[in-house]
Each structure stands twice: as C-alpha cells, then as structure tokens.
Design a protein around this motif. Structure first.
Motif, PDB file in Angstrom:
ATOM      1  N   ASP A  10      -5.217   2.368   4.345  1.00 33.74           N
ATOM      2  CA  ASP A  10      -4.476   1.372   5.129  1.00 33.74           C
ATOM      3  C   ASP A  10      -5.398   0.200   5.441  1.00 33.74           C
ATOM      4  O   ASP A  10      -4.997  -0.966   5.371  1.00 33.74           O
ATOM      5  CB  ASP A  10      -4.008   1.966   6.478  1.00 33.74           C
ATOM      6  CG  ASP A  10      -3.035   3.110   6.316  1.00 33.74           C
ATOM      7  OD1 ASP A  10      -2.374   3.170   5.273  1.00 33.74           O
ATOM      8  OD2 ASP A  10      -2.938   3.938   7.251  1.00 33.74           O
ATOM      9  N   GLY A  17      -7.922   8.522   5.688  1.00 34.27           N
ATOM     10  CA  GLY A  17      -6.796   7.620   5.955  1.00 34.27           C
ATOM     11  C   GLY A  17      -7.146   6.150   5.781  1.00 34.27           C
ATOM     12  O   GLY A  17      -6.367   5.267   6.126  1.00 34.27           O
ATOM     13  N   LYS A  64       0.841  -1.195   0.000  1.00 37.65           N
ATOM     14  CA  LYS A  64       0.000   0.000   0.000  1.00 37.65           C
ATOM     15  C   LYS A  64       0.877   1.247   0.000  1.00 37.65           C
ATOM     16  O   LYS A  64       1.845   1.339   0.770  1.00 37.65           O
ATOM     17  CB  LYS A  64      -0.930  -0.018   1.222  1.00 37.65           C
ATOM     18  CG  LYS A  64      -1.870   1.181   1.304  1.00 37.65           C
ATOM     19  CD  LYS A  64      -1.360   2.238   2.235  1.00 37.65           C
ATOM     20  CE  LYS A  64      -2.142   3.533   2.133  1.00 37.65           C
ATOM     21  NZ  LYS A  64      -1.647   4.585   3.032  1.00 37.65           N
TER      22      LYS A  64
HETATM   23 MG    MG Z   1      -2.418   7.637   5.846  1.00 37.73          MG
END
Ligand code: MG
Ligand code: ASP
Length: 400
Positions: free
Chosen positions: A153, A150, A6
C-alpha cells in the motif's frame, strides 16, 4: 490522466484473479489513461516464504529474508505482464532496482526515501501499462529491502506522490472502510468518505484495510485514496483531508483483542518510579499503549498499562528484575474497543454516550484513553462483540 492501481494478494491469488485484474487495468488503459499497477505477492505467498526460511534457520538474517521476499512480488508482476500481453496490450513489469525505489537501509522495515520516475515515465510514453513490485526497495548498499508486512500500500501511495498521479486506487477483498467489522457487527455500513486522521486511527487499531504508513504518506503529500474491491465494481471509500460532507460525529467502532493489561501494585510513591519502570521496558523494545497511575496512598501507588499479548509476560519479568513492588498481575483476556471520528473534536458528550452504551450492557470498563478523534476503553475480551454492537447501535452507525 495517470492512475495508480494497487492490488493485494487475494486479488491476484490465482490465474482467474490475475486475468480479472489484467482486464480491469486494460479497461482503464483503453480510456486513454496512463496506468501504473502495484502488486503484492500472490495469496499467502509471503507467509509461505517465511515458513520456508524458518524451516532452514529459525533465526534468518534480515538481509536474506528481504532477498527472499522480493521473489513473491516479482512473480506476481511478471505473470501480470504476461496476462496483459496475452490480452493484446503492451505491458512491462519492473522491480525495485529497475524503477529505482530508494529506501533507508533497515532490512524488513525500510522507509522509502526517493523514487526515480524516469524509467516509469518512458515506459508510459511508449503507451505501456507499467506493473511495479510492491513492498520492496533498494538501499545504499545496493541490497533489497522491504517496507514491513502489508507494505505494498505504501509503495502505491509513494508512487502516486512521485508521479503526481491523478488517482490512487487500493483494491482489496472488501468493499471499503466500514463503520465496524461486518463479521462482528451485522448492520455495519460501508463509509463513503473518511479523513486521513480517521483512517490512521483505524489502520493503527488493526482494522487491516490499509498499511498505516501508507495513510501517513497520503496525508503528507495530499494523495487522495480510494479503497475498493477488486471483485466487484462498487464505489469504495474515499480517504481524503476534509470529509465534512458526511456529517458524522463518530465514523466507526474498532476492536483489538491483542491487548494485555499489566498491573504493578504497591510501588513506592516517589519521583522517578514511572521513569524507571517504562525505561526498563523501552530498553527491551516493549511497546506500551494505555497507562494508568493510581493516586498515592500510604507511600505507595499502582501503575497499570497495556501492551500486546505477546509482550505481556516478558514485560512482567523485566519489571520484576528492575524494581521493588508488592504484587504484579498480567491479564491477557482483555481487549480494546475504540470509537473514531473527526467530528468528536467539536462535540461534547461523545465519550459519555459510549460509556452509557457499555453501562446498558452491564460491561465494566477497566481503563480509558483518548485522543482528539478517538476514545478507547479496555474491557474483558469475552464482551468485545457485545460492546461493539451496543456502541454501534447507540451512535446509529448503521444508518445513513
Ligand atoms: Mg494489505
Ligand atoms: N506481500 C507482502 C506481505 O504479505 C506485502 C503486501 O502484501 O503488501 O506483507
């Protein structure tokens, strides 16, 4: 071997970086491995999309926000596939629909429920590198959802679990997880290994390296993670269940200045007061962190708690409307400083040592809270860096 890699927004921010990532993935592919790549939107593109939306409508419908967000990740995965193609390696980009990545219905904060692996598997069997959009999913209405800021992830970890990947590597713009923020503590050191629980505390404390739900998921499915830089070939930090090899009682110091203290003075000392106060806040979705209640005296007591800076004034207003008391005061110039370490559970005196470090610096502690593997103090914000350095030195965290 199947590897999930990632890359965050900074790692694909421009043409050079995209080619850099493409080359790293191709290197893995040429070892004969199956490679699944998860990408974030380029640079700060998600923020730009928010700005564009707010310019049109300051209160945009969440469904439409998610629809908009998905183009960010769709742009980076398609450009990446083009770069790999140019470098002579077969690659295919897939969005949440094409995978498919099923989530709960909640727009802008959905949770992954199930990932179909057939499409990805068949692309891998044709020896292609598969590049998947991070952050996005689809719900039962066939609408796009997103997993919260975010969230890429979490996409990567969920994919690694669903595909039973042998490795899940999270590439970012720092070398790994540190004993403290290197911008604030000069001899901060990169950790080789941290446990899931330590990482969860760091993530929740706002260390910013990993989305905290990705760590929860990794722990639940036993996905071992590696956090490393996309800009160099340093080893990075391994996140796993048991990290006894690193015989540290405390593994790091974290600080969060987004904390405010609300003190409610002279409440009635009778049953139901705490319930009434916190229930009023809960009804308005205000998250509370630390709580302190004084000993009752002459029929009254005080309750002090912390919340985010943004919520503090509203919290005071809600309480003023909900109950009777003598005085209320809000202080936003405070910050939380925490030590985190799996070894704390079995070692006495860790908290005392932290308090001693603050005493040596003549820093006053306003509130304290603890968990099995964390001790947090609330102090004046202006003392944050001094406190972090003093604690870091006291526990010799800069030394191997
Ligand atoms: Mg991040
Ligand atoms: N692009 C999304 C964000 O900026 C998701 C991510 O980067 O993980 O929040």
């Amino acid at each position: 071997m199947l590897v999930v890699k990632k890359f965050g927004g900074t790692s694909v921010a421009n043409k050079e970086r995209i080619y850099n990532v493409a080359e790293r993935c191709i290197e893995e592919y040429k070892k004969g491995n199956d490679v699944v790549v998860v990408l974030s939107a380029m640079g700060k593109y998600t923020d730009e999309l928010i700005a564009m939306a707010k310019d049109i409508n300051e209160n945009p419908p969440k469904r439409e926000m998610d629809m908009l967000f998905t183009i960010g990740e769709q742009m980076s995965v398609s450009l990446m596939a083009m770069a790999m193609n140019k470098l002579g390696v077969p690659a295919v980009s897939l969005n949440a629909f094409q995978v498919a990545m099923h989530t709960t219905s909640t727009y802008s904060n959905a949770r992954i429920k199930r990932i179909d692996s057939d499409r990805i598997r068949s692309e891998l069997e044709q020896r292609k590198i598969v590049i998947v959009t991070g952050f996005q999913g689809i719900n039962k209405f066939d609408d796009y959802t997103t997993l919260g800021r975010g969230g890429s992830d979490t996409t990567a970890v969920a994919l690694a679990a669903a595909l039973h990947a042998d490795k899940c590597e999270i590439y970012t713009d720092v070398d790994g997880v540190y004993t403290a923020d290197p911008r604030k503590v000069k001899n901060a050191r990169k950790l080789d290994v941290v446990t899931y629980d330590e990482m969860l505390e760091f993530a929740t404390l706002g260390a910013g390296v990993l989305h905290n739900r990705s760590v929860e998921l990794a722990k639940k499915y036993g996905v071992q993670l590696v956090v490393r830089s996309s800009l160099n070939t340093n080893e990075g930090t391994i996140v796993k269940e048991d990290a006894k090899m690193e015989k540290m009682i405390v593994s790091g110091v974290a600080a969060d200045s987004d904390a405010a203290r609300v003190a409610v003075i002279g409440l009635k000392d009778e049953p139901g007061v705490a319930f009434k106060l916190f229930n009023a806040l809960a009804q308005k979705n205000i998250n509370i962190d630390m709580i302190l209640q004084s000993v009752g005296r002459a029929g009254t007591k005080d309750i002090t708690f912390t919340c985010s800076d943004a919520d503090a004034d509203e919290a005071a207003k809600i309480i003023s409307e909900a109950m009777k008391f003598e005085d209320i005061n809000v202080n936003k110039e405070v910050s939380k400083v925490s030590i985190v370490g799996a070894g704390m559970q079995t070692n006495a005196g860790v908290a005392a040592k932290m308090f001693e470090a603050l005493y040596d610096e003549n820093i006053n502690i306003r509130m304290i809270s603890t968990s099995e593997i964390r001790v947090t103090v609330l102090i004046d914000e202006k003392n944050t860096e001094r406190a972090m350095n003093a604690i870091h030195d006291k526990f010799n965290l800069g030394e191997e």
